[in-house]
Design a protein around this motif. Sequence first.
Motif, PDB file in Angstrom:
ATOM      1  N   LEU A  38       8.172  -3.057  -3.813  1.00  0.00           N
ATOM      2  CA  LEU A  38       7.468  -2.044  -4.605  1.00  0.00           C
ATOM      3  C   LEU A  38       5.990  -1.963  -4.251  1.00  0.00           C
ATOM      4  O   LEU A  38       5.403  -0.882  -4.216  1.00  0.00           O
ATOM      5  CB  LEU A  38       7.630  -2.350  -6.096  1.00  0.00           C
ATOM      6  CG  LEU A  38       8.907  -1.880  -6.774  1.00  0.00           C
ATOM      7  CD1 LEU A  38       8.846  -2.192  -8.264  1.00  0.00           C
ATOM      8  CD2 LEU A  38       9.144  -0.406  -6.553  1.00  0.00           C
ATOM      9  N   GLY A  39       5.377  -3.120  -4.001  1.00  0.00           N
ATOM     10  CA  GLY A  39       3.963  -3.114  -3.643  1.00  0.00           C
ATOM     11  C   GLY A  39       3.699  -2.385  -2.349  1.00  0.00           C
ATOM     12  O   GLY A  39       2.686  -1.685  -2.208  1.00  0.00           O
ATOM     13  N   ARG A  89       3.598   1.539  -2.970  1.00  0.00           N
ATOM     14  CA  ARG A  89       2.529   2.230  -3.693  1.00  0.00           C
ATOM     15  C   ARG A  89       1.551   2.947  -2.762  1.00  0.00           C
ATOM     16  O   ARG A  89       1.273   4.136  -2.972  1.00  0.00           O
ATOM     17  CB  ARG A  89       1.783   1.279  -4.631  1.00  0.00           C
ATOM     18  CG  ARG A  89       0.912   2.072  -5.607  1.00  0.00           C
ATOM     19  CD  ARG A  89       0.125   1.249  -6.585  1.00  0.00           C
ATOM     20  NE  ARG A  89      -0.472   2.135  -7.590  1.00  0.00           N
ATOM     21  CZ  ARG A  89      -1.442   1.797  -8.406  1.00  0.00           C
ATOM     22  NH1 ARG A  89      -1.944   0.580  -8.381  1.00  0.00           N
ATOM     23  NH2 ARG A  89      -1.926   2.667  -9.279  1.00  0.00           N
ATOM     24  N   VAL A 110       0.764   6.968  -2.717  1.00  0.00           N
ATOM     25  CA  VAL A 110      -0.602   7.420  -3.015  1.00  0.00           C
ATOM     26  C   VAL A 110      -1.125   8.309  -1.894  1.00  0.00           C
ATOM     27  O   VAL A 110      -1.612   9.433  -2.130  1.00  0.00           O
ATOM     28  CB  VAL A 110      -1.544   6.221  -3.220  1.00  0.00           C
ATOM     29  CG1 VAL A 110      -3.010   6.656  -3.179  1.00  0.00           C
ATOM     30  CG2 VAL A 110      -1.243   5.526  -4.537  1.00  0.00           C
ATOM     31  N   ASN A 142      -5.974   1.557  -2.850  1.00  0.00           N
ATOM     32  CA  ASN A 142      -5.203   1.547  -4.089  1.00  0.00           C
ATOM     33  C   ASN A 142      -5.123   0.131  -4.636  1.00  0.00           C
ATOM     34  O   ASN A 142      -5.138  -0.852  -3.891  1.00  0.00           O
ATOM     35  CB  ASN A 142      -3.794   2.096  -3.875  1.00  0.00           C
ATOM     36  CG  ASN A 142      -2.960   1.247  -2.926  1.00  0.00           C
ATOM     37  OD1 ASN A 142      -3.022   1.440  -1.715  1.00  0.00           O
ATOM     38  ND2 ASN A 142      -2.179   0.305  -3.453  1.00  0.00           N
ATOM     39  N   LEU A 200       0.171  -3.813  -7.635  1.00  0.00           N
ATOM     40  CA  LEU A 200       1.260  -3.523  -8.560  1.00  0.00           C
ATOM     41  C   LEU A 200       1.715  -4.793  -9.252  1.00  0.00           C
ATOM     42  O   LEU A 200       1.781  -5.864  -8.642  1.00  0.00           O
ATOM     43  CB  LEU A 200       2.412  -2.875  -7.788  1.00  0.00           C
ATOM     44  CG  LEU A 200       3.681  -2.521  -8.547  1.00  0.00           C
ATOM     45  CD1 LEU A 200       4.235  -1.192  -8.040  1.00  0.00           C
ATOM     46  CD2 LEU A 200       4.741  -3.612  -8.363  1.00  0.00           C
ATOM     47  N   ARG A 208       8.831   7.214  -8.068  1.00  0.00           N
ATOM     48  CA  ARG A 208       7.601   7.919  -7.695  1.00  0.00           C
ATOM     49  C   ARG A 208       6.842   8.388  -8.937  1.00  0.00           C
ATOM     50  O   ARG A 208       5.616   8.265  -9.012  1.00  0.00           O
ATOM     51  CB  ARG A 208       7.933   9.109  -6.788  1.00  0.00           C
ATOM     52  CG  ARG A 208       6.706   9.824  -6.224  1.00  0.00           C
ATOM     53  CD  ARG A 208       7.111  10.963  -5.314  1.00  0.00           C
ATOM     54  NE  ARG A 208       5.953  11.651  -4.796  1.00  0.00           N
ATOM     55  CZ  ARG A 208       5.493  11.578  -3.549  1.00  0.00           C
ATOM     56  NH1 ARG A 208       6.093  10.790  -2.686  1.00  0.00           N
ATOM     57  NH2 ARG A 208       4.431  12.256  -3.166  1.00  0.00           N
ATOM     58  N   PHE A 255       4.972   5.548 -10.458  1.00  0.00           N
ATOM     59  CA  PHE A 255       3.787   5.254  -9.651  1.00  0.00           C
ATOM     60  C   PHE A 255       2.649   6.220  -9.967  1.00  0.00           C
ATOM     61  O   PHE A 255       1.497   5.818 -10.136  1.00  0.00           O
ATOM     62  CB  PHE A 255       4.125   5.360  -8.165  1.00  0.00           C
ATOM     63  CG  PHE A 255       4.818   4.161  -7.582  1.00  0.00           C
ATOM     64  CD1 PHE A 255       5.193   3.080  -8.366  1.00  0.00           C
ATOM     65  CD2 PHE A 255       5.119   4.105  -6.236  1.00  0.00           C
ATOM     66  CE1 PHE A 255       5.826   1.980  -7.834  1.00  0.00           C
ATOM     67  CE2 PHE A 255       5.749   3.010  -5.675  1.00  0.00           C
ATOM     68  CZ  PHE A 255       6.112   1.946  -6.487  1.00  0.00           C
ATOM     69  N   TYR A 262      -4.417   5.649  -8.970  1.00  0.00           N
ATOM     70  CA  TYR A 262      -4.253   4.739  -7.840  1.00  0.00           C
ATOM     71  C   TYR A 262      -5.287   3.613  -7.816  1.00  0.00           C
ATOM     72  O   TYR A 262      -5.036   2.538  -7.256  1.00  0.00           O
ATOM     73  CB  TYR A 262      -4.308   5.517  -6.517  1.00  0.00           C
ATOM     74  CG  TYR A 262      -5.709   5.923  -6.091  1.00  0.00           C
ATOM     75  CD1 TYR A 262      -6.492   5.077  -5.309  1.00  0.00           C
ATOM     76  CD2 TYR A 262      -6.242   7.150  -6.476  1.00  0.00           C
ATOM     77  CE1 TYR A 262      -7.778   5.444  -4.922  1.00  0.00           C
ATOM     78  CE2 TYR A 262      -7.519   7.521  -6.097  1.00  0.00           C
ATOM     79  CZ  TYR A 262      -8.286   6.668  -5.312  1.00  0.00           C
ATOM     80  OH  TYR A 262      -9.556   7.029  -4.941  1.00  0.00           O
ATOM     81  N   MET A 279      -1.171  -1.095 -11.428  1.00  0.00           N
ATOM     82  CA  MET A 279      -0.002  -0.394 -11.955  1.00  0.00           C
ATOM     83  C   MET A 279       1.052  -1.392 -12.385  1.00  0.00           C
ATOM     84  O   MET A 279       1.379  -2.314 -11.631  1.00  0.00           O
ATOM     85  CB  MET A 279       0.572   0.533 -10.880  1.00  0.00           C
ATOM     86  CG  MET A 279       1.425   1.654 -11.457  1.00  0.00           C
ATOM     87  SD  MET A 279       2.899   1.962 -10.482  1.00  0.00           S
ATOM     88  CE  MET A 279       3.978   0.693 -11.103  1.00  0.00           C
ATOM     89  N   TRP A 290       4.829  -1.898 -13.319  1.00  0.00           N
ATOM     90  CA  TRP A 290       6.190  -1.360 -13.332  1.00  0.00           C
ATOM     91  C   TRP A 290       6.964  -2.031 -14.451  1.00  0.00           C
ATOM     92  O   TRP A 290       7.048  -3.250 -14.520  1.00  0.00           O
ATOM     93  CB  TRP A 290       6.867  -1.621 -11.991  1.00  0.00           C
ATOM     94  CG  TRP A 290       8.327  -1.271 -12.021  1.00  0.00           C
ATOM     95  CD1 TRP A 290       9.368  -2.080 -12.397  1.00  0.00           C
ATOM     96  CD2 TRP A 290       8.906  -0.007 -11.702  1.00  0.00           C
ATOM     97  NE1 TRP A 290      10.562  -1.403 -12.327  1.00  0.00           N
ATOM     98  CE2 TRP A 290      10.307  -0.126 -11.910  1.00  0.00           C
ATOM     99  CE3 TRP A 290       8.393   1.213 -11.258  1.00  0.00           C
ATOM    100  CZ2 TRP A 290      11.188   0.925 -11.677  1.00  0.00           C
ATOM    101  CZ3 TRP A 290       9.266   2.258 -11.029  1.00  0.00           C
ATOM    102  CH2 TRP A 290      10.647   2.115 -11.234  1.00  0.00           C
TER     103      TRP A 290
END
Length: 487
Positions: A40-41, A44, A48, A261, A264, A295, A298, A303, A307, A309
């Motif tokens: 996931l990281g 991002r 962005v 950015n 996460l 998305r 996110f 950004y 963030m 999740w």
Amino acid sequence: MVGIRLRNSMTRKVERLEPIDPQNVRMYVCGPTVYERAHLGNARPAVVFDVLFRLLRHEYGADHVTYVRNFTDVDDKINARAAETGRPISEITDETIAWYLEDMGALGVLEPTHMPRATAYIGAMIAMIEDLVAGGHAYEAEGHVLFSVSSYRNYGRLSGRSVEDMIAGARVEVAPWKRDPMDFVLWKPSDDSLPGWDSPWGRGRPGWHIECSAMAHELLGASFDIHGGGNDLLFPHHENEIAQSACAHPEGHFAKIWMHNEMLQVEGRKMSKSLGNFFTVRELLEQGIPGEVIRFVFLSTHYSKPMDWTAKKAEEAKATLRRWAQLLSERPAARTASEPELDPIVVRALSDDLNAHLALARCNELYIQAKEATNEGNRALGSLYWCMKELLGIDLDDVWEALRPRTVDDMIRKFELGVAYNKSVFGQTIEALIARRILAKRDRDYAESDRIRDALADAGVLLRDVPGGTDFEFTPDFDPAKLENIL
């Protein structure tokens, strides 16, 4: 033109983008090291800077934007994975690049203009290192070539720290052949077990930092508009990129605007395999979370902010997107009622340092307006569709296909069970059980309602209460024989 303002990490200010050449707006973003699935990281920054890419194309024209995002396919982590698995390095990197493009495509990420592999630019890296040595900015020591940090007086400007602070806060490799602890490797020797290329300093391979400087120069020139990446790259990677590029090509200024950015988290904690909250994009997709939902989550956080999740955010995003997509499915002509129209408030929000959260809030206002089945409502619905698709990268048609309530026939086709069983028979059984459960809930007979739900789950049919009714889906262990005993 609205005019785009972006947060510049170099100046710590939000600045108006003034392209060097409006006919060719140029952006470079550091891409992945390709040895495992994207987590996931990793996703991002891809999302962005995809939004920024879309905004630049809208503002300047698709033919006037050049976006470069690299693949690091020469790295010690890749070498270690090859040694661990016994697989050829090229097989690992080819496979991982294909995975990355597939997973980012599922998140609506457009492919950049150029996606260079580091191994295709070894010659350019060697030439750049030669220039640095000739200019007194690098030196050879025991088969290595190192950049001399003291030769660049602006070192530390991007991160805002002194060299002394950076030494104290960094894991600096201690090596007897370094003149200074902060000097970093441009080229290192390779033995026969490692990838290597011939060079003036013997057979070897490049250090990590030199690849982005060389590829950016080859594809974008000595000066370009935007350089992006995660803030974990700010130091030392981006700091080192600036130093070596400025010294090798003093005629340019490398990147005008630097964007980073934030990182996460998952459920309020740093994502970590040891904590059991480490997810790859593919794992979430296989759990049935559509890429559009990932998305949306996110984009709901700016950004430049960390963030988080969470499963709750994913469910909320799913519900919102389902509502929007369902309205569009009921009035499909709205998207073609007029020329594609991008709402100016959405455009302004994104132009103000990529404020996607505000853009999504405006999209919800358009949805509320669109619920009125009038000409004005249809225009709002069409604008919602095009803003989401063109600027925010979420196609509501795809959302509806992923999230719409499934009929019995849909589910049967999905698991290809129609050949073995009479779908009309057990399909009617499931519908009858759902109806009985609804009646039980109406009569406050919650024990019966729960019995039916649990029995269906045991048979491999999962129920989900949605606005307007009950949706269901089959699990891979669906057993129609168990349905007969529920009634």
